[in-house]
Design a protein around this motif. Sequence first.
Motif, mmCIF file in Angstrom:
data_model
loop_
_atom_site.group_PDB
_atom_site.id
_atom_site.type_symbol
_atom_site.label_atom_id
_atom_site.label_comp_id
_atom_site.label_asym_id
_atom_site.label_seq_id
_atom_site.Cartn_x
_atom_site.Cartn_y
_atom_site.Cartn_z
ATOM 1 N N ARG A 24 12.596 33.429 33.962
ATOM 2 C CA ARG A 24 12.624 34.432 35.031
ATOM 3 C C ARG A 24 13.981 35.157 35.024
ATOM 4 N N ASN A 25 14.980 34.550 34.365
ATOM 5 C CA ASN A 25 16.302 35.168 34.237
ATOM 6 C C ASN A 25 16.322 36.111 33.031
ATOM 7 N N LEU A 26 17.200 37.065 33.074
ATOM 8 C CA LEU A 26 17.349 38.019 31.983
ATOM 9 C C LEU A 26 17.707 37.285 30.691
ATOM 10 N N HIS A 27 16.951 37.561 29.633
ATOM 11 C CA HIS A 27 17.209 36.987 28.311
ATOM 12 C C HIS A 27 16.627 37.928 27.263
ATOM 13 N N GLY A 28 17.030 37.753 26.027
ATOM 14 C CA GLY A 28 16.601 38.679 24.990
ATOM 15 C C GLY A 28 15.897 38.018 23.829
ATOM 16 N N HIS A 29 15.222 38.846 23.053
ATOM 17 C CA HIS A 29 14.507 38.405 21.861
ATOM 18 C C HIS A 29 14.640 39.459 20.774
ATOM 19 N N THR A 30 14.502 39.038 19.553
ATOM 20 C CA THR A 30 14.142 39.939 18.466
ATOM 21 C C THR A 30 12.630 39.824 18.368
ATOM 22 N N TRP A 31 11.958 40.851 18.799
ATOM 23 C CA TRP A 31 10.500 40.880 18.846
ATOM 24 C C TRP A 31 9.989 41.377 17.504
ATOM 25 N N ASN A 32 9.215 40.568 16.799
ATOM 26 C CA ASN A 32 8.552 41.003 15.573
ATOM 27 C C ASN A 32 7.140 41.418 15.936
ATOM 28 N N VAL A 33 6.741 42.556 15.424
ATOM 29 C CA VAL A 33 5.425 43.109 15.727
ATOM 30 C C VAL A 33 4.679 43.326 14.420
ATOM 31 N N GLU A 34 3.500 42.727 14.332
ATOM 32 C CA GLU A 34 2.623 42.919 13.181
ATOM 33 C C GLU A 34 1.434 43.768 13.618
ATOM 34 N N VAL A 35 1.138 44.785 12.825
ATOM 35 C CA VAL A 35 0.025 45.683 13.098
ATOM 36 C C VAL A 35 -0.973 45.514 11.960
ATOM 37 N N VAL A 36 -2.202 45.130 12.303
ATOM 38 C CA VAL A 36 -3.242 44.892 11.301
ATOM 39 C C VAL A 36 -4.354 45.911 11.502
ATOM 40 N N VAL A 37 -4.614 46.712 10.454
ATOM 41 C CA VAL A 37 -5.712 47.669 10.477
ATOM 42 C C VAL A 37 -6.715 47.299 9.397
ATOM 43 N N ALA A 38 -7.937 47.795 9.530
ATOM 44 C CA ALA A 38 -8.979 47.479 8.554
ATOM 45 C C ALA A 38 -9.951 48.643 8.438
ATOM 46 N N GLY A 39 -10.702 48.619 7.352
ATOM 47 C CA GLY A 39 -11.736 49.617 7.136
ATOM 48 C C GLY A 39 -12.420 49.404 5.804
ATOM 49 N N ASN A 40 -13.522 50.093 5.617
ATOM 50 C CA ASN A 40 -14.295 50.012 4.373
ATOM 51 C C ASN A 40 -14.071 51.193 3.461
ATOM 52 N N GLU A 41 -13.605 52.277 4.023
ATOM 53 C CA GLU A 41 -13.526 53.538 3.286
ATOM 54 C C GLU A 41 -12.085 53.835 2.866
ATOM 55 N N LYS A 95 -3.532 52.439 18.473
ATOM 56 C CA LYS A 95 -4.942 52.778 18.234
ATOM 57 C C LYS A 95 -5.163 54.291 18.314
ATOM 58 N N LYS A 96 -4.464 54.953 19.206
ATOM 59 C CA LYS A 96 -4.606 56.405 19.389
ATOM 60 C C LYS A 96 -4.164 57.203 18.164
ATOM 61 N N THR A 97 -3.332 56.620 17.315
ATOM 62 C CA THR A 97 -2.752 57.364 16.191
ATOM 63 C C THR A 97 -3.564 57.257 14.907
ATOM 64 N N LEU A 98 -4.578 56.411 14.878
ATOM 65 C CA LEU A 98 -5.276 56.110 13.626
ATOM 66 C C LEU A 98 -6.416 57.083 13.334
ATOM 67 N N PRO A 99 -6.643 57.370 12.049
ATOM 68 C CA PRO A 99 -7.798 58.191 11.693
ATOM 69 C C PRO A 99 -9.094 57.412 11.928
ATOM 70 N N ASN A 100 -10.200 58.122 12.013
ATOM 71 C CA ASN A 100 -11.488 57.505 12.337
ATOM 72 C C ASN A 100 -11.936 56.456 11.326
ATOM 73 N N ARG A 101 -11.561 56.571 10.072
ATOM 74 C CA ARG A 101 -12.044 55.635 9.051
ATOM 75 C C ARG A 101 -11.343 54.286 9.087
#
Length: 122
Positions: A24-41, A95-101
């Motif tokens: 609950r107290n102020l503290h910090g992190h190095t946040w790693n973010v993984e983005v996984v996309v998929a498709g057939n085309e 999600k808003k930035t991805l092409p339809n495929r």
Amino acid sequence: MYELMIKTHFDAAHSLRGYPGPCRNLHGHTWNVEVVVAGNELDEIDLIYDFKELKDEANDIISKFDHKHLNEIPPFDILSPTGENLAKYFFDEIKKTLPNRVFLKKINVWESPNACISYYED
């Protein structure tokens, strides 16, 4: 089905509103973010999606939180800046930035080397 993942990170502080322990107290992190996309085309040059383009789009969204106090930045000035809420926010925005495929399969947010939260939609 093809699956592509990029990994990026940002450094930020937060405090968990209502949490009964020391987080609950102020503290910090190095946040790693993984983005996984998929498709057939594949695109016209036989890529599911360009790694660089996905990383740039993710970094555009994530960079506004870098070296900041998350509790002071919308929407986390109202929402608790938990890993769960960060993962869903990043999912919705990327999600808003991805092409339809291509579809966004999952976001993983790591707040330490041993603790990760994932968000995905069925």
